[in-house]
Design a protein around this motif. Structure first.
Motif, PDB file in Angstrom:
ATOM      1  N   UNK A 222      39.549  93.780  30.688  1.00  0.00           N
ATOM      2  CA  UNK A 222      39.415  93.861  32.139  1.00  0.00           C
ATOM      3  C   UNK A 222      40.689  93.334  32.814  1.00  0.00           C
ATOM      4  N   UNK A 223      41.270  92.276  32.279  1.00  0.00           N
ATOM      5  CA  UNK A 223      42.506  91.730  32.847  1.00  0.00           C
ATOM      6  C   UNK A 223      43.635  92.756  32.762  1.00  0.00           C
ATOM      7  N   UNK A 224      43.736  93.465  31.649  1.00  0.00           N
ATOM      8  CA  UNK A 224      44.762  94.517  31.523  1.00  0.00           C
ATOM      9  C   UNK A 224      44.515  95.629  32.541  1.00  0.00           C
ATOM     10  N   UNK A 225      43.265  96.023  32.677  1.00  0.00           N
ATOM     11  CA  UNK A 225      42.911  97.076  33.622  1.00  0.00           C
ATOM     12  C   UNK A 225      43.226  96.652  35.061  1.00  0.00           C
ATOM     13  N   UNK A 226      42.896  95.415  35.405  1.00  0.00           N
ATOM     14  CA  UNK A 226      43.174  94.892  36.750  1.00  0.00           C
ATOM     15  C   UNK A 226      44.678  94.773  36.988  1.00  0.00           C
ATOM     16  N   UNK A 227      45.409  94.357  35.977  1.00  0.00           N
ATOM     17  CA  UNK A 227      46.856  94.239  36.115  1.00  0.00           C
ATOM     18  C   UNK A 227      47.485  95.603  36.413  1.00  0.00           C
ATOM     19  N   UNK A 228      47.045  96.633  35.719  1.00  0.00           N
ATOM     20  CA  UNK A 228      47.536  97.993  35.987  1.00  0.00           C
ATOM     21  C   UNK A 228      47.192  98.412  37.410  1.00  0.00           C
TER      22      UNK A 228
ATOM     23  N   UNK B 136      40.914  86.187  38.083  1.00  0.00           N
ATOM     24  CA  UNK B 136      41.781  85.013  38.188  1.00  0.00           C
ATOM     25  C   UNK B 136      42.986  85.108  37.290  1.00  0.00           C
ATOM     26  N   UNK B 137      42.802  85.634  36.112  1.00  0.00           N
ATOM     27  CA  UNK B 137      43.896  85.766  35.152  1.00  0.00           C
ATOM     28  C   UNK B 137      44.933  86.779  35.635  1.00  0.00           C
ATOM     29  N   UNK B 138      44.457  87.882  36.209  1.00  0.00           N
ATOM     30  CA  UNK B 138      45.348  88.976  36.616  1.00  0.00           C
ATOM     31  C   UNK B 138      46.015  88.739  37.956  1.00  0.00           C
ATOM     32  N   UNK B 139      45.511  87.847  38.752  1.00  0.00           N
ATOM     33  CA  UNK B 139      45.991  87.676  40.118  1.00  0.00           C
ATOM     34  C   UNK B 139      47.445  87.258  40.205  1.00  0.00           C
ATOM     35  N   UNK B 140      48.009  86.719  39.157  1.00  0.00           N
ATOM     36  CA  UNK B 140      49.388  86.245  39.204  1.00  0.00           C
ATOM     37  C   UNK B 140      50.394  87.368  39.380  1.00  0.00           C
TER      38      UNK B 140
END
Length: 154
Positions: free
Chosen positions: A82-88, A118-122
């Motif tokens: 999910x973090x990878x998907x959100x980062x994209x 939270x992880x991807x927000x950076x």
């Protein structure tokens, strides 16, 4: 000075109000709805589809010009995927828009989805998070912060 383009990111499981109300309150221009159904033929999948359809109905009725985008490829309960998907998604949003604000809805979906948010927000500077208040308290106005600051709402 024009208003920024407001983007809300939420996860739809079995809750509709905690997903649709913040999007409507903040007058989102674009809403990204994450959901995942493991077995589309199960009885439980109808429940999840019905909740998703209800959120889409509420948002599109209240905000007819709002663009609603479904994301259903990745399991919302797997933090890394999910973090990878959100980062994209964040990278695409920042490439496609000049003046925008992203509201991550921490009240929607499983805890793994909130952790991935939270992880991807950076990766994005125009980021803020919101948590839907309990009871009859109105939604607070987001405080726009840099990506290095976490914003929490009571």
């Amino acid at each position: 000075m024009s208003n920024p383009y407001i983007i809300v990111i939420s996860c739809v499981t079995t809750e509709t109000v905690m997903v649709s109300s913040p999007s409507i309150f903040y007058k989102a221009d674009e809403v990204h709805l994450f959901r995942y159904i493991r077995d589309p033929r199960s009885k439980k999948s109808k429940l999840y589809r019905d909740h998703y359809n209800e959120v889409v109905r509420k948002v599109s009725t209240s905000l007819p010009s709002c663009r609603i985008i479904e994301h259903s490829d990745e399991p919302v309960y797997e933090v890394n995927r999910m973090a990878r998907s959100l980062d994209k998604l964040y990278c695409r949003i920042s490439k496609d828009n000049d003046d925008f604000r992203i509201l991550d809805n921490l009240s929607s979906g499983p805890s793994e989805f909130a952790a991935a948010l939270g992880y991807s927000r950076t990766s994005i500077p125009a980021w803020s998070c919101l948590r839907y208040p309990r009871g009859n308290t109105p939604c607070p106005r987001p405080r726009w912060r840099s990506s290095t600051t976490t914003t929490a709402y009571p």
